[in-house]
Write a protein that holds these residues in place. Sequence first.
Motif, short mmCIF file in Angstrom:
data_model
loop_
_atom_site.label_atom_id
_atom_site.label_comp_id
_atom_site.label_asym_id
_atom_site.label_seq_id
_atom_site.Cartn_x
_atom_site.Cartn_y
_atom_site.Cartn_z
N ALA A 118 0.72 -1.29 0.33
CA ALA A 118 -0.05 -0.31 0.15
C ALA A 118 0.81 1.55 -0.48
N LEU A 119 1.86 1.35 1.07
CA LEU A 119 2.90 2.51 1.02
C LEU A 119 3.81 2.95 -0.26
N TRP A 120 4.38 1.74 -0.75
CA TRP A 120 5.62 1.81 -1.67
C TRP A 120 5.41 1.07 -2.70
N SER A 121 4.52 0.37 -3.54
CA SER A 121 4.10 -1.00 -4.79
C SER A 121 4.06 0.42 -5.57
N GLY A 122 4.02 1.81 -5.79
CA GLY A 122 4.32 2.57 -6.62
C GLY A 122 5.58 3.02 -6.90
N ARG A 123 6.43 2.54 -5.80
CA ARG A 123 7.81 4.16 -5.91
C ARG A 123 8.94 3.21 -5.81
N LEU A 124 8.50 2.21 -6.43
CA LEU A 124 10.34 1.11 -6.08
C LEU A 124 10.86 1.41 -7.35
N GLY A 125 10.61 2.54 -8.61
CA GLY A 125 11.55 2.43 -9.15
C GLY A 125 12.43 3.54 -8.93
N GLY A 126 12.34 4.42 -7.51
CA GLY A 126 13.63 5.84 -7.12
C GLY A 126 13.90 5.39 -6.03
N TRP A 127 13.79 4.15 -5.91
CA TRP A 127 13.94 3.13 -4.38
C TRP A 127 15.74 3.37 -4.49
N ASP A 128 16.23 2.81 -4.71
CA ASP A 128 17.93 2.80 -4.78
C ASP A 128 17.93 4.47 -4.97
N ALA A 129 17.56 5.18 -5.40
CA ALA A 129 18.58 6.67 -5.24
C ALA A 129 17.85 6.97 -3.59
N SER A 130 16.70 6.88 -3.35
CA SER A 130 16.31 7.24 -1.46
C SER A 130 15.34 6.39 -1.53
N ALA A 131 15.82 5.62 -0.38
CA ALA A 131 14.54 4.40 0.14
C ALA A 131 14.53 4.87 1.11
N PRO A 132 13.08 5.05 1.68
CA PRO A 132 12.55 4.89 2.46
C PRO A 132 12.58 4.66 3.58
N ARG A 133 13.45 5.79 4.51
CA ARG A 133 13.61 4.29 6.10
C ARG A 133 12.10 3.69 6.53
N LEU A 134 11.22 3.74 6.05
CA LEU A 134 10.56 2.79 6.96
C LEU A 134 10.36 1.63 6.13
N GLY A 135 10.31 2.28 4.58
CA GLY A 135 10.84 0.90 4.04
C GLY A 135 11.20 0.33 3.83
N ARG A 136 12.52 0.15 3.88
CA ARG A 136 13.58 -0.50 4.28
C ARG A 136 13.59 -1.46 5.80
N LEU A 137 12.68 -0.75 6.99
CA LEU A 137 12.50 -0.88 8.06
C LEU A 137 11.67 -2.26 7.71
N GLN A 138 10.64 -1.92 6.74
CA GLN A 138 9.82 -2.88 6.66
C GLN A 138 10.37 -4.55 6.13
N ALA A 139 11.24 -3.87 5.00
CA ALA A 139 12.20 -5.32 4.20
C ALA A 139 12.77 -6.04 5.87
N ALA A 140 13.12 -5.04 6.63
CA ALA A 140 14.14 -6.06 7.21
C ALA A 140 13.14 -6.70 7.91
N ALA A 141 12.27 -6.42 8.93
CA ALA A 141 10.73 -7.24 9.62
C ALA A 141 11.04 -8.23 9.04
N SER A 142 10.10 -7.58 7.81
CA SER A 142 9.75 -8.90 6.78
C SER A 142 10.38 -10.65 6.62
N LEU A 143 11.86 -9.93 6.48
CA LEU A 143 12.95 -10.92 6.67
C LEU A 143 12.87 -11.69 7.77
N MET A 144 12.91 -11.23 8.33
CA MET A 144 12.63 -11.93 9.88
C MET A 144 11.93 -12.54 10.70
N LEU A 145 10.33 -11.56 10.29
CA LEU A 145 8.85 -12.50 10.33
C LEU A 145 8.71 -13.41 9.83
#
Length: 159
Positions: A118-145
């Motif tokens: 809901a938050l990020w799927s439309g904004r993945l194209g610019g992710w590498d230039a400026s990944a949102p901190r919350l998005g990266r935290l969600q990715a790390a949480a996903s790995l752990m969960l």
Amino acid sequence: MNIAQWAAWLEHSPLGEWMRASGAAYPAVNLVHLAGLVLLLGPMLLLDLRLLGVARKFPLPEVSALLTPLAAGGLALLLASGVLLFAADAGPLLDNPLFPIKLACIALGAANALLFRALWSGRLGGWDASAPRLGRLQAAASLMLWIAAGVFGRLLAYF
């Protein structure tokens, strides 16, 4: 009907009886469950690592488009086969202290994935230039969960 009564009903239902009595049903469903685990964890771990900055030569929108349906299919297999496996041993599983932890990891992992979409799927194209901190935290949480859900699920047989 409380959860314990429902679990007892399910365990003694024709479905639960069939899962225990059939020589092939439980092992076959367990293999489907394992296949679902592989199909969920493999793509999710790769996608989460990509979201965290690994393998930047692969465009994130394409990686997500390729891996997300595989992970969703794996989760669907896990949920369907999990209900069947639960029907075979509902009472003992409810008494296992790891079972609610496994379910919580699954629920949190799914909620995190839905919120991420809901938050990020439309904004993945610019992710590498400026990944949102919350998005990266969600990715790390996903790995752990998702790893935790798999680990607790495998440990259920030993407790």
